[in-house]
Write an enzyme that holds these catalytic residues in place. Structure first.
Site, PDB file in Angstrom:
ATOM      1  N   SER A 488       0.850  -1.183   0.000  1.00  0.00           N
ATOM      2  CA  SER A 488       0.000   0.000   0.000  1.00  0.00           C
ATOM      3  C   SER A 488       0.900   1.253   0.000  1.00  0.00           C
ATOM      4  CB  SER A 488      -0.960  -0.034   1.188  1.00  0.00           C
ATOM      5  OG  SER A 488      -1.992   0.894   1.027  1.00  0.00           O
ATOM      6  N   ASP A 573      -8.515  -4.850  -6.293  1.00  0.00           N
ATOM      7  CA  ASP A 573      -8.221  -3.860  -5.257  1.00  0.00           C
ATOM      8  C   ASP A 573      -9.076  -2.607  -5.456  1.00  0.00           C
ATOM      9  OD1 ASP A 573      -7.094  -2.057  -3.467  1.00  0.00           O
ATOM     10  OD2 ASP A 573      -5.052  -2.698  -3.872  1.00  0.00           O
ATOM     11  N   HIS A 605      -6.878  -5.639  -1.867  1.00  0.00           N
ATOM     12  CA  HIS A 605      -5.805  -4.846  -1.271  1.00  0.00           C
ATOM     13  C   HIS A 605      -5.032  -5.716  -0.281  1.00  0.00           C
ATOM     14  CE1 HIS A 605      -3.939  -0.956  -0.858  1.00  0.00           C
ATOM     15  NE2 HIS A 605      -4.030  -1.006   0.455  1.00  0.00           N
TER      16      HIS A 605
END
Length: 646
Positions: A488, A573, A605
């Protein structure tokens, strides 16, 4: 398409030859496969224990057993794909509540599973709708409250659901800026947390009765921290955290009539308020956790002081109370050391006695694990960075290959305790450095706000650079063998590190990281809309400032990336769309730069399915061995993985 990692990895026997002092190689399955058991809970009536454990087809599900162990445990949910990652009890102890999405899209549905093992009911069976902000109440055991963005994808209205019939009815409509809600002791929604779309301020609103209008109780101008936690039993006070008048957040009791503090319950000079223990039925604060380098509890209610002291004497690591009966006679707590798996205990308050229920990964007892060292690193401008260093056992801490493991968020933090990633990497022969760079949360507003508009080429990235240089200057890290690795925001920091400080890193691993901040902003989920102004103020107005976006987005500097890069991405995602990975990979390949690209078509994600997680980590391990020279477990086909090398 490939369902397994490459077979071209170094021979682990050869890798061990130069590092004979290292302990036995810990199999990836032991570190990253499903736990044997996890998340023990007591039903509110104390009659049942529950936990997560794999089903016969190795998918995490909820299991239940009478608390007196008079019967064998039974699997009462039947998830067959992604596994259940969190769950809880209804207040009457007759059902299990859990959420599940589809392929990582984060459109969570809320399910209720009866104890008799019959089919779970989807309580929010609405296509493309996300459930969040779940609330239950002991006085209303047949009802739950849940937020749904059914009316408007960008905001969550609150619905009251009847558990026996499944009836769903609108309870409170969102005016457009509310991000969370709170109920009082009568299970009425009487507080709301909102974000001002013009200023980015956070606002706490209350209403004295549900028939009366909302009014602003407290405002946190952008740059201040705080939020609402709970009402007291009488409904005339609200417990809040607040940095107003201090750097770190304090725990306060606010008078609902005046909005002024009636009491300061807890504060810490270096850490914000963390977890708060509330009495299960009496709506009062009992203890507060603060976590600077390591967690510590501050007792507010003397009636549990001896209990917490006993738990801490029993535990080897940090203690968290995860479940309590409504009668408050029995607790479940978890003991989490830094060099071993979590252990769950059942605790009887009278007589004071703790019984170990299980260890999450008992197989780890066969292996030697490393300690995590808390430390403080000074950034170039003098700011102190709370950090953690995990060193491989059996090797002198000199000239080691180093992995800089960057946390996501970025408005999150690294903590002291067991980390599967840190243990894995240390076991392979790497020093592992985790840094709470400026902008990380939990260390006060000055530390958080020091990260504003400091992405990529600014001080947030400089902090990571300075931490690596510290490790090199200390003689711990070999300057020729440093990897930057993260997911991320950590994936973004990886791309930024390789692009903006190419001489510092030998390789990088980017998991679901954004490469172009403008396209990231343009594609965020609609329910991020109320927080958009804060996002802009924290990062910068990249959508209206092309020069800024070009300066901080690694995509526009791909030609500077010299070190080999591995990119891993979930196709579904919703936060960092797959286009973010596609475009950086395409830009690098256009320049004939070394990049490996792995996509998981059934993930979002991060990687929820253990088959995919194991496959991803096998590939990462081989990549690191090739680039840095650490050890690697041999590769075998991973049945069920959906990995595609693109």
């Amino acid at each position: 398409m490939s369902s397994q990692a490459s077979d071209s990895a170094p021979d682990p026997t050869a890798a061990d030859a130069g590092s004979s002092g290292l302990p036995t190689l810990i199999p990836r399955e032991v570190l990253f496969g499903n736990p044997t058991r996890a998340q023990a809970r007591l039903s509110p009536d104390g009659r049942h224990l529950s936990w997560l454990a794999p089903s016969a087809d190795d998918v995490l599900n909820v299991w239940v057993q009478p608390a007196d162990r008079s019967q064998e445990a039974r699997q009462i949910t039947n998830d067959q794909k992604r596994g259940i990652r969190s769950y809880g009890w209804t207040e009457d102890g007759t059902r299990i509540l859990y959420v599940q999405d589809e392929g990582g899209d984060e459109n969570w549905h809320l399910y209720a599973a009866p104890l008799d093992g019959s089919e779970a009911r989807d309580l929010t069976p609405f296509e493309g709708v996300r459930a969040q902000n779940l609330m239950t109440d002991p006085k209303h055991p047949n009802e739950i409250l849940v937020g749904l963005n059914q009316r408007d994808p960008s905001v969550f209205d609150m619905y009251r659901v009847q558990l026996d019939s499944g009836k769903v009815a609108l309870d409170t409509e969102n005016p457009g800026d509310v991000v969370s809600w709170l109920t009082d002791a009568e299970f009425r929604i009487r507080a709301a947390e909102a974000t001002d779309p013009e200023t980015g301020d956070d606002i706490i609103r209350v209403r004295d009765e549900i028939s009366q209008p909302w009014r602003e109780l407290l405002r946190f101008p952008f740059g201040e921290n705080g939020g609402a936690l709970a009402f007291n039993d009488q409904g005339d006070q609200l417990f809040v955290t607040s940095s107003l008048g201090s750097d770190t957040t304090r725990l306060l009791a606010l008078d609902l009539k005046t909005g002024k503090p009636s009491a300061e319950l807890a504060r810490h000079a270096k850490a914000d308020v963390g977890s708060v223990i509330m009495h299960p039925t009496e709506h009062r604060v009992q203890a507060v956790e603060f976590d600077y380098l390591k967690p510590e509890w501050m007792i507010i209610d003397p009636s549990i002081a001896d209990d917490v002291a006993y738990l801490e004497e029993t535990a080897e690591g940090t203690v968290a109370i995860v479940s309590r009966t409504l009668a408050d006679d029995r607790w479940v707590f978890v003991d989490q050391p830094d060099d071993g798996p979590a252990a769950y205990y059942l605790y009887d308050r009278e007589p004071r006695k703790a019984e170990r229920l299980f260890v999450t990964r008992p197989e780890l007892a066969e292996y030697d694990l490393a300690k995590m060292q808390p430390l403080e690193i000074q950034a170039r401008d003098g700011l102190t960075l709370p950090s953690y260093l995990t060193l491989p056992l059996g090797l002198e801490p000199k000239q080691l290959p180093l992995v800089l493991l960057v946390h996501g968020g970025p408005w999150a933090r690294d903590d002291w305790g067991y980390s599967a990633q840190a243990q894995w990497l240390a076991n392979r022969g790497y020093a592992v450095l985790q840094v709470n760079f400026r902008g990380s949360t939990g260390f006060g507003k000055a530390f958080l706000n020091a990260g504003n508009e400091e992405w990529g080429v600014g001080a947030m990235q400089h902090d990571l650079t300075d931490a690596v240089r510290w490790a090199i200057e200390q003689g711990i890290a070999d300057p020729e063998r440093v990897c930057i690795y993260g997911g991320s925001y950590g994936g973004y920091a990886t791309l930024a590190g390789l692009a903006f400080t190419p001489d510092l890193y030998a390789c990088g691993v980017d998991i679901v990281g954004p490469s172009n901040i403008e396209t990231l902003f343009q594609s965020v989920p609609p329910y991020w809309a109320p927080m958009k102004k804060q996002l802009v103020k924290r990062v910068g107005d990249v959508e209206n400032d092309p020069e800024l976006n070009r300066r901080i987005s690694p995509l526009f500097h791909a030609e500077k990336i010299e070190a080999p890069l591995m990119v891993l991405q979930g196709a579904n995602d919703p936060r960092v769309k797959i286009a973010e990975a596609d475009q950086i990979v395409a830009a690098m390949r256009e320049k004939d730069l070394p990049v490996t690209y792995i996509v998981f078509p059934d993930e979002g994600h991060g990687f929820a399915r253990p088959e995919n997680r194991l496959d991803a980590n096998a590939r990462i391990e081989q990549f690191l061995a090739e680039q840095l020279g650490g050890r690697a477990e041999p590769i075998t086909p991973i049945e069920g993985s959906t990995a595609e090398e693109r």
